[in-house]
Design an enzyme around this catalytic site. Structure first.
Site, mmCIF file in Angstrom:
data_model
loop_
_atom_site.group_PDB
_atom_site.id
_atom_site.type_symbol
_atom_site.label_atom_id
_atom_site.label_comp_id
_atom_site.label_asym_id
_atom_site.label_seq_id
_atom_site.Cartn_x
_atom_site.Cartn_y
_atom_site.Cartn_z
ATOM 1 N N HIS A 80 26.016 64.829 78.016
ATOM 2 C CA HIS A 80 25.613 63.775 77.077
ATOM 3 C C HIS A 80 24.516 64.270 76.134
ATOM 4 C CE1 HIS A 80 24.278 59.893 75.533
ATOM 5 N NE2 HIS A 80 23.045 60.258 75.856
ATOM 6 N N HIS A 121 24.129 64.192 71.776
ATOM 7 C CA HIS A 121 22.964 64.200 70.894
ATOM 8 C C HIS A 121 22.800 65.511 70.137
ATOM 9 C CE1 HIS A 121 21.137 60.327 71.654
ATOM 10 N NE2 HIS A 121 21.432 60.459 72.944
ATOM 11 N N GLU A 126 22.770 55.670 69.681
ATOM 12 C CA GLU A 126 23.457 55.848 70.966
ATOM 13 C C GLU A 126 24.870 55.271 70.942
ATOM 14 O OE1 GLU A 126 22.890 57.509 73.586
ATOM 15 O OE2 GLU A 126 20.730 57.858 73.734
ATOM 16 N N SER A 173 30.083 61.205 73.711
ATOM 17 C CA SER A 173 30.053 62.039 74.916
ATOM 18 C C SER A 173 30.788 61.383 76.071
ATOM 19 C CB SER A 173 28.609 62.334 75.324
ATOM 20 O OG SER A 173 27.899 61.130 75.601
#
Length: 294
Positions: free
Chosen positions: A162, A167, A208, A227
């Site tokens: 993730h 990110h 997010e 992700s």
């Protein structure tokens, strides 16, 4: 709103110098002593790390590498079809490997040259204000462990997949990196915890779990969606609302399940105008204004 402790499994330091990661009873690795020992060992490396030292490098096992490889390949096609072009261009620039897990220092070196962001190693739970304030300095706290092998396409908490596939690729976009930095700078200015929470909630529904139109097509740009194998399939079927700062700051949500409500920007420019402007102007009177408008 969410509970901060949900972000990562809490980590404790014992008097004998050992480090323990506390997994919840519903975590897929809760009853796996080998996995728990591995999590503790990786967390201990991050705990021992000091600023100015080289980032700890993890000797990933073949099993951990296989999970990275599987997720990378499974997500690749979904990204091509469902990720926003801004993310896809950033992903191509960063050029993460698909066959082995990159070390954080390698990702940092590449990101620093692209957008000025860098990684530091996190053992687990990072206090909300510390995590976001660091973003204001273009520093991202990242875990280094890999999700449990019983569920390679799912994790109840942010793992290295993730943090880096989601990110890292996102932060290779100068525009997304600037929005992330602006959120961090807003937290650094804030004196009230309520203000920090508002910023974190808006960050959650944008960087997010944000979605964005590309012409008539709805695409994902949020790291949490990009992700997540399952979320990539489901996001377009959720309730999609236009960007609304008050709703994003006051809506209750559960980070351990798919997000049933998502907020869509019309374009990157629209996201910058609404959310970027909010981060730039945010002050400690924001919580009361948000509640009054809710």
């Amino acid at each position: 709103m969410f509970e901060e402790a949900q972000l990562y499994s809490p980590v404790s330091h014992h008097d004998d110098g050992t480090v323990e990661v506390h997994l919840g009873a519903n975590h897929p690795g809760f009853n796996d002593p080998d996995y728990r020992a591995r999590r503790n060992a990786i967390a201990a490396r991050a705990v021992a790390w000091q600023p100015g030292e080289p980032l700890p490098r993890i000797d990933y096992t073949e099993g951990e590498t296989a999970i990275w490889r599987q997720v990378s390949h499974e997500l690749a096609d979904k990204h091509r079809r469902r990720a926003h072009p801004e993310y896809l261009a950033a992903k191509e620039r960063l050029g993460l490997p698909t066959e082995q897990i990159p070390q954080l220092d390698e990702v940092s070196a590449a990101l620093t040259g692209l957008t000025g962001f860098s990684y530091v190693a996190a053992p687990g739970l990072v206090e909300l204000r510390e995590f976001y304030s660091s973003l204001g300095d273009r520093v991202f706290h990242s875990t280094q462990y890999v999700r449990h092998p019983s569920e390679p396409l799912y994790t109840p908490e942010p793992d290295v997949i993730h943090e880096v596939l989601g990110h890292g690729n996102q932060l290779a976009s100068p525009r997304f990196a600037a929005l992330t930095q602006a959120a961090g700078a807003a937290v650094a200015r804030a004196e009230r915890d309520e203000t920090v929470q508002v910023i974190a909630d808006i960050f959650w529904f944008t960087m997010e779990f944000g979605v964005m139109f590309d012409g008539p097509d709805l695409k994902a740009y949020g790291a949490g969606i990009l992700s997540s194998y399952g979320e990539m399939d489901e996001f377009s079927h959720m309730e999609i609302r236009p960007l609304d700062l008050v709703q994003m700051a006051t809506l209750n949500y559960d980070i351990t399940s798919y997000q049933p409500i998502l907020f869509a920007a019309e374009s990157v420019g629209h996201l910058e105008d609404v959310v970027g402007t909010f981060f730039a102007a945010c002050d400690d009177e924001v919580p009361e204004r948000m509640l009054a408008a809710a």
